[in-house]
Scaffold this active site. Structure first.
Site, short mmCIF file in Angstrom:
data_model
loop_
_atom_site.label_atom_id
_atom_site.label_comp_id
_atom_site.label_asym_id
_atom_site.label_seq_id
_atom_site.Cartn_x
_atom_site.Cartn_y
_atom_site.Cartn_z
N SER A 90 -0.64 -1.94 -5.01
CA SER A 90 -1.71 -1.03 -5.58
C SER A 90 -1.22 -0.39 -7.03
O SER A 90 -0.35 0.40 -6.85
CB SER A 90 -1.52 0.26 -4.79
OG SER A 90 -2.40 -0.33 -3.41
N TYR A 111 -5.60 -4.45 7.18
CA TYR A 111 -6.76 -3.32 7.43
C TYR A 111 -8.04 -3.97 6.83
O TYR A 111 -9.03 -3.47 7.26
CB TYR A 111 -6.22 -2.12 6.89
CG TYR A 111 -6.04 -1.82 5.57
CD1 TYR A 111 -7.09 -1.99 4.45
CD2 TYR A 111 -4.75 -1.82 4.69
CE1 TYR A 111 -7.07 -2.03 3.17
CE2 TYR A 111 -4.63 -1.68 3.63
CZ TYR A 111 -5.63 -1.68 2.55
OH TYR A 111 -5.41 -1.81 1.28
N GLU A 112 -7.89 -4.91 6.06
CA GLU A 112 -8.99 -5.57 5.45
C GLU A 112 -9.84 -6.57 6.34
O GLU A 112 -10.93 -7.14 6.32
CB GLU A 112 -8.91 -6.39 4.18
CG GLU A 112 -8.35 -5.41 3.05
CD GLU A 112 -7.98 -6.32 1.90
OE1 GLU A 112 -8.98 -6.92 1.22
OE2 GLU A 112 -6.89 -6.50 1.68
N HIS A 160 -6.99 -4.19 -6.37
CA HIS A 160 -6.25 -5.51 -6.07
C HIS A 160 -6.74 -6.73 -6.56
O HIS A 160 -7.88 -7.16 -6.29
CB HIS A 160 -6.10 -5.73 -4.49
CG HIS A 160 -5.00 -4.87 -4.19
ND1 HIS A 160 -3.96 -4.81 -3.64
CD2 HIS A 160 -5.49 -3.30 -3.61
CE1 HIS A 160 -3.24 -3.96 -3.32
NE2 HIS A 160 -4.34 -2.81 -3.22
N HIS A 168 -4.40 -7.27 2.83
CA HIS A 168 -3.75 -6.49 4.00
C HIS A 168 -4.37 -6.85 5.10
O HIS A 168 -5.82 -7.12 5.36
CB HIS A 168 -4.15 -4.91 3.48
CG HIS A 168 -3.60 -4.51 2.18
ND1 HIS A 168 -4.31 -4.94 1.04
CD2 HIS A 168 -2.57 -4.02 1.76
CE1 HIS A 168 -3.71 -4.42 -0.01
NE2 HIS A 168 -2.57 -3.94 0.31
N ASN A 216 2.54 9.24 -2.95
CA ASN A 216 2.19 10.59 -2.49
C ASN A 216 3.19 11.13 -1.43
O ASN A 216 3.94 10.07 -1.14
CB ASN A 216 0.69 10.39 -1.97
CG ASN A 216 0.80 9.50 -0.61
OD1 ASN A 216 0.86 8.07 -1.00
ND2 ASN A 216 0.87 9.86 0.36
N HIS A 265 -7.11 7.51 -1.65
CA HIS A 265 -6.67 6.25 -2.44
C HIS A 265 -6.27 6.44 -3.79
O HIS A 265 -5.51 5.78 -4.46
CB HIS A 265 -7.57 5.27 -1.87
CG HIS A 265 -7.40 3.77 -2.50
ND1 HIS A 265 -6.05 3.23 -2.48
CD2 HIS A 265 -8.20 3.03 -3.48
CE1 HIS A 265 -6.26 2.19 -2.88
NE2 HIS A 265 -7.32 2.03 -3.75
N MET A 273 1.26 0.25 4.06
CA MET A 273 0.22 -0.66 4.94
C MET A 273 0.29 -2.18 4.36
O MET A 273 -0.68 -2.87 4.54
CB MET A 273 -1.22 -0.39 4.46
CG MET A 273 -1.43 1.24 5.17
SD MET A 273 -3.13 1.69 4.79
CE MET A 273 -2.98 3.50 4.94
N SER A 274 1.77 -2.60 3.75
CA SER A 274 1.75 -3.95 3.44
C SER A 274 2.98 -4.28 3.79
O SER A 274 4.17 -3.62 4.43
CB SER A 274 1.51 -3.89 1.84
OG SER A 274 2.25 -3.16 1.18
N ALA A 279 2.88 0.59 -3.06
CA ALA A 279 2.82 1.92 -3.00
C ALA A 279 2.77 2.58 -1.69
O ALA A 279 2.70 1.93 -0.79
CB ALA A 279 1.46 2.45 -3.50
N1 HPA Z 1 0.56 6.18 4.16
C1 HPA Z 1 0.12 4.81 4.43
N2 HPA Z 1 0.31 3.91 3.41
C2 HPA Z 1 0.38 4.48 2.24
C3 HPA Z 1 0.58 5.73 1.97
C4 HPA Z 1 0.55 6.82 3.07
O1 HPA Z 1 0.95 7.92 2.79
N3 HPA Z 1 0.64 5.85 0.39
C5 HPA Z 1 0.56 4.65 0.07
N4 HPA Z 1 0.12 3.65 1.06
#
Ligand code: HPA
Length: 296
Positions: free
Chosen positions: A50, A105-106, A81, A103, A255, A267, A231-232, A133
């Site tokens: 990302s 989650y998609e 993406h 991903h 973050n 996001h 998440m990847s 990320a």
């Molecule tokens: N949690 C899950 N996935 C992420 C995060 C997070 O804080 N930041 C970037 N991808």
């Protein structure tokens, strides 16, 4: 009427051979891509996460394929993406870059998530760099630190190797003690020293998403040994190791994980931090890849 799996392997839900994104589809996609590369064998594969796509602009004499043109390749549905495979030279080394992954989650299956990774390994890459990320769990991390992934926790409850094993790819029970290769990690530390960049290190927890974690989940992840969460990545690494490629992982801490700063997560924040980390990530990966140049 249901087809009989014995006479039609593509209808057997446990088959990883003929099904969508199975071995036959991987071979077909690799055969489609190979001549479009000019039959060059890339040495290093790089997955850009990302907001980390800028490295693709550094590729010399790029040959670009849109992933939608590759037979059976899944399409990304997330902003940021892009879904391109970029081939060419980076720091004098033939690379294959996947800009934009898909991903779980998609709604994709693990086999779809790892499809293009398998294609890259099938094309001959021996080393894979995965970037992402991630939310920082280690309290000493700040945004946008870069973290060398030393190991991972696959907390998705899923695994791309579930179903009948594909011996052409690898063993039924592949070893994961070197999921992230220690000699590649050492090369990356040397690249960071050469660039004067500080590199954090830690364990990446891979979760399903797409909701971010609760503060209680982050406290739990910290207790079980995670330094960052995302998440990847974990399934891509499992599939690449299964096929024998060596893996190097880098997280951009985009973050602080939920509950650490008290701020809600978005996001946009993740993508913004990626943009801030791009210059460092680009420099670092370039020096790392350059270390694969043949020395004469
Ligand atoms: N949690 C899950 N996935 C992420 C995060 C997070 O804080 N930041 C970037 N991808």
């Amino acid at each position: 009427m249901m087809a009989d799996p014995k006479s039609d392997p593509s209808s057997d839900p446990k088959s990883n051979h003929e099904g969508r994104c199975g071995v036959a589809a991987v071979m077909r996609a690799a055969d489609f891509v190979r001549p479009r590369l000019g039959d060059v064998v890339p040495r290093v594969g790089i997955v850009l996460g990302s907001g980390l796509g800028a490295l693709a602009d550094e590729v010399e004499a790029p040959k670009v394929l849109s992933t939608v043109d590759i037979p059976d390749a899944p399409r990304s549905t997330v902003a940021g993406h892009e879904g391109r495979l970029v081939f060419g030279r980076l720091a004098g080394v033939h690379v294959a870059m996947l800009q934009g992954r898909v991903h779980l989650y998609e709604g994709y299956t693990p086999s779809e998530v790892v499809f293009l990774i398998r294609v890259l390994v099938r094309l001959g890459i021996e080393n894979l760099v995965v970037t992402n990320a991630a939310g920082g769990i280690d309290p000493s991390f700040s945004v946008p630190d870069l973290m060398l992934i030393r190991d991972h926790l696959n907390l998705t409850g899923l695994n791309p190797l579930v179903g009948s094993n594909v011996p052409e790819f690898g063993l039924r029970f592949p070893d994961m003690t070197q999921a992230y290769d220690s000699s590649l990690a050492e090369r990356m530390r040397a690249a960071a020293r050469a660039q004067g960049l500080s590199l954090r290190e830690g364990v990446y927890a891979g979760v399903l998403g797409p909701s971010y974690e609760t503060p209680a989940e982050i406290r739990m992840l910290r207790v079980i040994g995670a330094h960052a969460v995302g998440m990847s990545t974990v399934h891509e690494v499992i599939a690449a190791r299964h096929m024998g490629a060596r893996v190097l992982g880098l997280s951009c801490i985009s973050n602080l994980a939920a509950g650490i700063s008290g701020e809600p997560l978005t996001h946009e924040e993740v993508t913004r931090a990626g943009a801030r980390a791009q210059a460092d990530l680009t420099a670092l990966v370039k020096v790392f890849v350059g270390s694969f140049q043949e020395r004469h």
